[in-house]
Design a protein around this motif. Structure first.
Motif, mmCIF file in Angstrom:
data_model
loop_
_atom_site.group_PDB
_atom_site.id
_atom_site.type_symbol
_atom_site.label_atom_id
_atom_site.label_comp_id
_atom_site.label_asym_id
_atom_site.label_seq_id
_atom_site.Cartn_x
_atom_site.Cartn_y
_atom_site.Cartn_z
ATOM 1 N N TYR A 1 -32.165 96.808 17.129
ATOM 2 C CA TYR A 1 -30.836 97.418 17.153
ATOM 3 C C TYR A 1 -29.840 96.477 16.485
ATOM 4 C CZ TYR A 1 -32.548 100.787 20.551
ATOM 5 O OH TYR A 1 -33.243 101.793 21.172
ATOM 6 N N VAL A 2 -29.189 96.976 15.463
ATOM 7 C CA VAL A 2 -28.101 96.257 14.819
ATOM 8 C C VAL A 2 -26.933 97.229 14.778
ATOM 9 C CG1 VAL A 2 -27.277 95.159 12.711
ATOM 10 C CG2 VAL A 2 -29.640 94.836 13.418
ATOM 11 N N GLY A 3 -25.799 96.821 15.332
ATOM 12 C CA GLY A 3 -24.646 97.718 15.396
ATOM 13 C C GLY A 3 -24.938 98.955 16.230
ATOM 14 N N GLY A 4 -25.824 98.833 17.221
ATOM 15 C CA GLY A 4 -26.162 99.945 18.104
ATOM 16 C C GLY A 4 -27.125 100.958 17.514
ATOM 17 N N ARG A 5 -27.554 100.764 16.274
ATOM 18 C CA ARG A 5 -28.446 101.728 15.623
ATOM 19 C C ARG A 5 -29.876 101.197 15.608
ATOM 20 N NH1 ARG A 5 -25.812 103.172 10.091
ATOM 21 N NH2 ARG A 5 -27.640 104.520 10.045
ATOM 22 N N PRO A 6 -30.829 101.987 16.127
ATOM 23 C CA PRO A 6 -32.213 101.511 16.169
ATOM 24 C C PRO A 6 -32.926 101.673 14.825
ATOM 25 C CG PRO A 6 -32.097 103.693 17.128
ATOM 26 C CD PRO A 6 -30.673 103.279 16.790
ATOM 27 N N GLN A 7 -33.781 100.720 14.529
ATOM 28 C CA GLN A 7 -34.701 100.779 13.392
ATOM 29 C C GLN A 7 -36.068 100.424 13.954
ATOM 30 O OE1 GLN A 7 -33.872 101.527 10.147
ATOM 31 N NE2 GLN A 7 -31.776 101.877 10.807
ATOM 32 N N ARG A 8 -37.099 101.145 13.512
ATOM 33 C CA ARG A 8 -38.442 100.888 14.035
ATOM 34 C C ARG A 8 -39.396 100.479 12.930
ATOM 35 N NH1 ARG A 8 -36.392 104.665 17.178
ATOM 36 N NH2 ARG A 8 -36.434 104.291 19.410
ATOM 37 N N GLY A 9 -40.226 99.521 13.265
ATOM 38 C CA GLY A 9 -41.310 99.107 12.390
ATOM 39 C C GLY A 9 -42.609 99.186 13.175
ATOM 40 N N TYR A 10 -43.687 99.486 12.489
ATOM 41 C CA TYR A 10 -44.996 99.624 13.116
ATOM 42 C C TYR A 10 -45.978 98.702 12.418
ATOM 43 C CZ TYR A 10 -42.640 103.880 14.551
ATOM 44 O OH TYR A 10 -41.722 104.766 15.048
ATOM 45 N N GLY A 11 -46.930 98.202 13.169
ATOM 46 C CA GLY A 11 -47.918 97.343 12.558
ATOM 47 C C GLY A 11 -49.134 97.168 13.429
ATOM 48 N N THR A 12 -50.055 96.394 12.909
ATOM 49 C CA THR A 12 -51.282 96.041 13.621
ATOM 50 C C THR A 12 -51.463 94.543 13.497
ATOM 51 O OG1 THR A 12 -52.267 98.177 13.043
ATOM 52 C CG2 THR A 12 -53.774 96.434 13.765
ATOM 53 N N ALA A 13 -51.806 93.905 14.595
ATOM 54 C CA ALA A 13 -52.090 92.472 14.612
ATOM 55 C C ALA A 13 -53.501 92.273 15.154
ATOM 56 C CB ALA A 13 -51.087 91.742 15.492
ATOM 57 N N CYS A 14 -54.206 91.292 14.608
ATOM 58 C CA CYS A 14 -55.565 90.992 15.053
ATOM 59 C C CYS A 14 -55.676 89.518 15.409
ATOM 60 C CB CYS A 14 -56.585 91.342 13.970
ATOM 61 S SG CYS A 14 -56.645 93.108 13.614
ATOM 62 N N GLN A 15 -56.458 89.244 16.440
ATOM 63 C CA GLN A 15 -56.634 87.872 16.889
ATOM 64 C C GLN A 15 -57.635 87.152 16.000
ATOM 65 O OE1 GLN A 15 -58.051 87.406 20.933
ATOM 66 N NE2 GLN A 15 -56.644 85.688 21.211
ATOM 67 N N GLN A 16 -57.308 85.932 15.651
ATOM 68 C CA GLN A 16 -58.151 85.088 14.809
ATOM 69 C C GLN A 16 -59.089 84.250 15.671
ATOM 70 O OE1 GLN A 16 -57.645 85.522 11.246
ATOM 71 N NE2 GLN A 16 -56.856 87.198 12.483
ATOM 72 N N PRO A 17 -60.143 83.694 15.075
ATOM 73 C CA PRO A 17 -61.079 82.874 15.853
ATOM 74 C C PRO A 17 -60.410 81.707 16.596
ATOM 75 C CG PRO A 17 -62.017 83.372 13.710
ATOM 76 C CD PRO A 17 -60.602 83.880 13.698
ATOM 77 N N ASP A 18 -59.297 81.180 16.040
ATOM 78 C CA ASP A 18 -58.615 80.063 16.714
ATOM 79 C C ASP A 18 -57.675 80.533 17.820
ATOM 80 O OD1 ASP A 18 -56.427 81.090 15.346
ATOM 81 O OD2 ASP A 18 -55.968 79.241 14.277
ATOM 82 N N GLY A 19 -57.608 81.849 18.069
ATOM 83 C CA GLY A 19 -56.772 82.396 19.132
ATOM 84 C C GLY A 19 -55.411 82.870 18.675
ATOM 85 N N SER A 20 -54.984 82.512 17.461
ATOM 86 C CA SER A 20 -53.697 82.977 16.941
ATOM 87 C C SER A 20 -53.824 84.441 16.534
ATOM 88 C CB SER A 20 -53.257 82.126 15.757
ATOM 89 O OG SER A 20 -54.147 82.291 14.675
ATOM 90 N N TRP A 21 -52.688 85.091 16.339
ATOM 91 C CA TRP A 21 -52.671 86.484 15.926
ATOM 92 C C TRP A 21 -52.151 86.582 14.512
ATOM 93 C CZ3 TRP A 21 -54.184 90.829 18.715
ATOM 94 C CH2 TRP A 21 -54.665 90.562 19.995
ATOM 95 N N ARG A 22 -52.712 87.525 13.749
ATOM 96 C CA ARG A 22 -52.344 87.722 12.355
ATOM 97 C C ARG A 22 -51.964 89.185 12.159
ATOM 98 N NH1 ARG A 22 -55.465 89.528 7.883
ATOM 99 N NH2 ARG A 22 -57.278 89.591 9.230
ATOM 100 N N ILE A 23 -50.861 89.429 11.477
ATOM 101 C CA ILE A 23 -50.447 90.788 11.152
ATOM 102 C C ILE A 23 -51.353 91.277 10.032
ATOM 103 C CG2 ILE A 23 -48.547 92.249 10.353
ATOM 104 C CD1 ILE A 23 -48.100 90.808 13.103
ATOM 105 N N VAL A 24 -52.016 92.422 10.235
ATOM 106 C CA VAL A 24 -52.908 92.949 9.209
ATOM 107 C C VAL A 24 -52.323 94.168 8.520
ATOM 108 C CG1 VAL A 24 -55.009 91.973 10.192
ATOM 109 C CG2 VAL A 24 -54.291 94.264 10.871
ATOM 110 N N SER A 25 -51.342 94.801 9.111
ATOM 111 C CA SER A 25 -50.657 95.928 8.460
ATOM 112 C C SER A 25 -49.311 96.154 9.085
ATOM 113 C CB SER A 25 -51.491 97.198 8.541
ATOM 114 O OG SER A 25 -51.613 97.638 9.878
#
Length: 160
Positions: free
Chosen positions: A136-160
């Motif tokens: 929300y910026v100035g009271g107006r919502p904006q939405r983003g969508y994505g997918t994150a996957c966990q890496q072998p070291d335990g961190s997460w990576r955005i894949v889309s």
């Protein structure tokens, strides 16, 4: 400049420009200048913020994830978020996908938002989850969508 720094900068640039190329409004019109600047600026800032997380291979993944998140945020709302708001949004998004629970954030500038992660599932990319980031910026919502996957070291990576 080290080879590692050059590679990191190159990854950020690739994500920034590829994200900018995909940004358009719901009617398929090309992005505005503010959107393009927001995508590129957001990706660069996100990459720099991401570089503060992880180590070794995880650090590279964090840089790419930060650039992707920054590009998403930058494209969604142009250049309306300051660096502190972007950092809070990035940290909240990373926490939401890592812990699998809704995470809220608020900046001193008045921007705020939340991330709703979906259930985790196994995929060819690994252990993943989809998420929705509402800003929300100035009271107006904006939405983003994505997918994150966990890496072998335990961190997460955005894949889309």
């Amino acid at each position: 400049m080290t080879v590692k720094s050059i590679l990191s900068a190159g990854m950020i640039a690739v994500v920034a420009f590829s994200t900018a190329a995909c940004t358009s409004d719901p009617y398929g019109r090309p992005p505005t200048t503010n959107q393009t600047v927001g995508v590129i600026g957001g990706a660069v800032a996100g990459g720099l913020i991401g570089s503060a997380f992880g180590g070794g291979a995880g650090k590279a993944a964090a840089i790419v994830a930060g650039a992707a998140i920054g590009g998403l945020l930058g494209g969604a709302i142009g250049s309306s978020l300051d660096d502190a708001a972007r950092q809070r949004a990035y940290t909240a998004q990373y926490d939401a996908v890592s812990y699998g629970r809704r995470t809220e954030w608020r900046s001193d500038s008045g921007a705020y938002g939340y991330i709703d992660p979906g259930p985790a599932y196994d995929s060819p990319d690994g252990y993943c989850r989809e998420y929705t980031h509402t800003i929300y910026v100035g009271g107006r919502p904006q939405r983003g969508y994505g997918t994150a996957c966990q890496q072998p070291d335990g961190s997460w990576r955005i894949v889309s």
